[in-house]
Design an enzyme around this catalytic site. Structure first.
Site, PDB file in Angstrom:
ATOM      1  N   ARG A 237     -33.144  -9.016  47.898  1.00  0.00           N
ATOM      2  CA  ARG A 237     -33.909 -10.149  47.413  1.00  0.00           C
ATOM      3  C   ARG A 237     -33.895 -11.219  48.497  1.00  0.00           C
ATOM      4  O   ARG A 237     -32.911 -11.377  49.226  1.00  0.00           O
ATOM      5  CB  ARG A 237     -33.309 -10.724  46.110  1.00  0.00           C
ATOM      6  N   GLU A 266     -42.202 -15.746  47.614  1.00  0.00           N
ATOM      7  CA  GLU A 266     -43.122 -14.615  47.615  1.00  0.00           C
ATOM      8  C   GLU A 266     -44.312 -14.890  46.699  1.00  0.00           C
ATOM      9  O   GLU A 266     -44.107 -15.326  45.564  1.00  0.00           O
ATOM     10  CB  GLU A 266     -42.396 -13.337  47.168  1.00  0.00           C
ATOM     11  N   HIS A 285     -42.964  -6.887  50.150  1.00  0.00           N
ATOM     12  CA  HIS A 285     -42.146  -6.425  49.023  1.00  0.00           C
ATOM     13  C   HIS A 285     -42.698  -5.110  48.462  1.00  0.00           C
ATOM     14  O   HIS A 285     -43.064  -5.009  47.285  1.00  0.00           O
ATOM     15  CB  HIS A 285     -42.076  -7.493  47.936  1.00  0.00           C
TER      16      HIS A 285
END
Length: 325
Positions: A237, A266, A285
């Site tokens: 993360r 993000e 991601h």
């Protein structure tokens, strides 16, 4: 009467059909400013929700008096206020294991593309700048027979270890909350302190969940411990890393390069300095982003949802202290 559930992310038709056999489904392909008020209205009478990324905290739960279960279609669940869910007797689930192999593929891709500077050299060719034999200016570094340090030897860490050890003859160091005897016996991984791992590794791969204990666990001190020739990989993360410290380490040559699939913000802000660094490979991601794996994740989330609402123990129930009848 079927229990009412909300699915708030796009899922495959077969997943939706599976849920609809036993539940009345309100379906949103995603949440945004245009439909969020409608979502909140439906939430008042919902007994279950399924999706990913939605912040499930006290303010949201106050608007969901009938809620019995919340299901993430992801391995991470830092969007859940686990304490609040536990206090209210609401079950919470995630989707571990089914994405291990796919995420491990992504991590190895980052290791290889960062070490061999593949995105940078791809642009060199496409922009017409490849006009002569490639010289040392464009050389990368070897991956095979190097030392890989893995922080967080869970299922994904073990899958990366298998690839690195048997595919590239890498020596594996790892740091974890507890020893992983299987990784030691099957792959020859060596348990060590965080400090020793950072000092000795040619590649440092961060694979921990985001918790209060792991937030910013890679910071100025940790990057200074790494070799100047080392490459940092993050597929955990974004908030497990102090991004300012990472930028500084890359800009000053404290470390050689970084491969990142996650960021603090993000989608990543366009002015993030990491985006302008040639020694950084950036991905949006995509760790588990294949059609096959996303289907498995969604179906596991659906299985958890249906099981919980039928009074059964969901296959991947997060330990919150909630008793399932």
């Amino acid at each position: 009467m079927k229990p009412k559930v909300i699915v708030y992310k796009k899922v495959e038709p077969e997943v939706l059909e599976y849920i609809q056999r036993t539940c009345d489904v309100v379906y949103f392909e995603g949440l945004d400013s245009l439909n969020y008020s409608e979502f909140l209205q439906e939430l008042k009478s919902a007994q279950g929700i399924l999706g990913s990324g939605l912040k499930v905290d006290k303010s949201l739960l106050d608007q969901a008096p009938q809620l019995k279960i919340v299901c993430n279609a992801s391995v991470g669940y830092d969007n859940f206020d686990v304490t609040e869910l536990s206090n209210r007797g609401i079950m919470a689930t995630n989707t571990p294991e089914v994405l291990n192999e796919t995420v491990a593929d992504t991590i190895m891709g980052l290791i290889l593309s960062t070490a061999r500077r593949m995105p940078e050299l791809d642009q060199l060719v496409k922009s017409g700048q490849w006009t002569s034999t490639i010289g040392e200016k464009w050389f990368g570094v070897d991956v095979h027979h190097k030392v890989l340090g893995i922080i967080g030897m869970g299922g994904i860490g073990s899958a990366v270890t298998k690839r690195a050890r048997f595919g590239f003859d890498m020596n594996i160091l790892y740091h974890n909350r507890s020893r992983n005897e299987e990784a030691e016996q099957k792959y020859g991984a060596t348990y060590c302190s965080m400090e020793d791992l950072l000092k000795q590794s040619d590649f440092v791969c961060l694979m921990t969940p985001l918790t209060p204990q792991t937030e910013n666990m890679m910071g100025e001190k940790e990057f200074k411990l790494m070799k100047e020739s080392a490459i940092f990989i993050n597929c955990s993360r974004g908030k497990t890393v102090d991004e300012d410290a990472l930028v500084h380490a890359l800009a000053t040559g404290e470390i050689y390069a970084a491969g990142l699939d996650v960021f603090v913000q993000e989608p990543v802000n366009e002015d993030n300095p990491l985006l302008s660094m040639k020694n950084v490979v950036t991905l949006p991601h995509i760790g588990s982003a294949t059609s096959e794996t996303r289907l498995k994740m969604a179906m596991l989330a659906a299985t958890n949802l249906v099981a919980g609402l039928q009074g059964e123990i969901p296959p991947t129930l997060i330990k919150t202290g909630v008793r399932v009848k």
